[in-house]
Motif scaffolding. Structure first.
Motif, PDB file in Angstrom:
ATOM      1  N   GLY A 180       0.807  -1.207   0.000  1.00 35.27           N
ATOM      2  CA  GLY A 180       0.000   0.000   0.000  1.00 35.27           C
ATOM      3  C   GLY A 180       0.844   1.263   0.000  1.00 35.27           C
ATOM      4  O   GLY A 180       2.050   1.218  -0.281  1.00 35.27           O
ATOM      5  N   PRO A 181       0.227   2.386   0.348  1.00 35.35           N
ATOM      6  CA  PRO A 181       0.882   3.688   0.264  1.00 35.35           C
ATOM      7  C   PRO A 181       2.247   3.716   0.963  1.00 35.35           C
ATOM      8  O   PRO A 181       2.404   3.232   2.083  1.00 35.35           O
ATOM      9  N   GLY A 182       3.235   4.265   0.235  1.00 35.91           N
ATOM     10  CA  GLY A 182       4.583   4.371   0.760  1.00 35.91           C
ATOM     11  C   GLY A 182       5.461   3.168   0.444  1.00 35.91           C
ATOM     12  O   GLY A 182       6.681   3.237   0.579  1.00 35.91           O
ATOM     13  N   ASP A 183       4.846   2.057   0.018  1.00 36.22           N
ATOM     14  CA  ASP A 183       5.612   0.868  -0.349  1.00 36.22           C
ATOM     15  C   ASP A 183       6.076   0.992  -1.794  1.00 36.22           C
ATOM     16  O   ASP A 183       5.519   1.762  -2.583  1.00 36.22           O
ATOM     17  N   SER A 184       7.078   0.209  -2.147  1.00 39.69           N
ATOM     18  CA  SER A 184       7.573   0.245  -3.517  1.00 39.69           C
ATOM     19  C   SER A 184       8.062  -1.133  -3.940  1.00 39.69           C
ATOM     20  O   SER A 184       8.212  -2.040  -3.112  1.00 39.69           O
ATOM     21  N   THR A 185       8.281  -1.293  -5.245  1.00 41.16           N
ATOM     22  CA  THR A 185       8.764  -2.550  -5.797  1.00 41.16           C
ATOM     23  C   THR A 185       9.898  -2.277  -6.773  1.00 41.16           C
ATOM     24  O   THR A 185      10.043  -1.163  -7.282  1.00 41.16           O
ATOM     25  N   TYR A 186      10.673  -3.322  -7.037  1.00 47.37           N
ATOM     26  CA  TYR A 186      11.672  -3.298  -8.108  1.00 47.37           C
ATOM     27  C   TYR A 186      11.450  -4.536  -8.965  1.00 47.37           C
ATOM     28  O   TYR A 186      11.276  -5.643  -8.433  1.00 47.37           O
ATOM     29  N   LYS A 187      11.445  -4.337 -10.288  1.00 49.14           N
ATOM     30  CA  LYS A 187      11.330  -5.446 -11.230  1.00 49.14           C
ATOM     31  C   LYS A 187      12.526  -5.392 -12.179  1.00 49.14           C
ATOM     32  O   LYS A 187      12.692  -4.409 -12.902  1.00 49.14           O
ATOM     33  N   GLU A 188      13.361  -6.440 -12.153  1.00 43.40           N
ATOM     34  CA  GLU A 188      14.496  -6.493 -13.055  1.00 43.40           C
ATOM     35  C   GLU A 188      14.026  -6.846 -14.470  1.00 43.40           C
ATOM     36  O   GLU A 188      12.905  -7.323 -14.650  1.00 43.40           O
ATOM     37  N   PRO A 189      14.860  -6.607 -15.472  1.00 40.25           N
ATOM     38  CA  PRO A 189      14.473  -6.912 -16.847  1.00 40.25           C
ATOM     39  C   PRO A 189      14.015  -8.362 -17.013  1.00 40.25           C
ATOM     40  O   PRO A 189      14.607  -9.282 -16.439  1.00 40.25           O
ATOM     41  N   HIS A 190      12.950  -8.531 -17.776  1.00 37.09           N
ATOM     42  CA  HIS A 190      12.394  -9.825 -18.195  1.00 37.09           C
ATOM     43  C   HIS A 190      11.762 -10.648 -17.084  1.00 37.09           C
ATOM     44  O   HIS A 190      11.399 -11.805 -17.328  1.00 37.09           O
ATOM     45  N   ILE A 191      11.568 -10.092 -15.892  1.00 36.22           N
ATOM     46  CA  ILE A 191      10.829 -10.836 -14.874  1.00 36.22           C
ATOM     47  C   ILE A 191       9.335 -10.629 -15.130  1.00 36.22           C
ATOM     48  O   ILE A 191       8.884  -9.528 -15.435  1.00 36.22           O
TER      49      ILE A 191
END
Length: 112
Positions: A76-87
């Motif tokens: 939810g609010p304030g959270d974040s994600t990272y997605k590497e290439p091709h995932i």
């Protein structure tokens, strides 16, 4: 030499519906970087997909169930994600919300 755009005024940028219940506007970009503001209605789906870009997502409001490489988490609010290439990744909106997507390099496929 290409003229670089330094300012992107909100009043000049329109949302575009990209999937049912999902609207996006590109709020700033150049060759190496792009930032998009997305609005999700409750129940809307960012379908599973992959691309060669690095991507970070910052949750401004709402609640989302993300699936990144088969790992699911509700954030939810304030959270974040990272997605590497091709995932392979996607999300389901559990509570109406907004998020920022940041890509490197820019998503030329988003530009008209």
């Amino acid at each position: 030499m290409e003229k670089i755009q330094h300012y992107f005024l909100d009043q000049d940028i329109q949302y575009e519906e990209v999937d049912p219940g999902v609207s996006r506007k590109i709020i700033a970009h150049h060759d190496a970087l792009m930032i998009c503001h997305l609005h999700f209605e409750k129940g809307a789906v960012g379908k599973l997909h992959e691309h060669f870009h690095d991507q970070c997502t910052y949750i401004l409001s709402g609640k989302f169930e993300f699936n990144i490489g088969g790992e699911k988490m509700i954030i939810g609010p304030g959270d974040s994600t990272y997605k590497e290439p091709h995932i392979v990744h996607g999300a389901v909106c559990l509570e109406e919300g907004e998020l920022l997507d940041i890509f490197t390099p820019e998503r030329k496929d988003f530009l008209k």
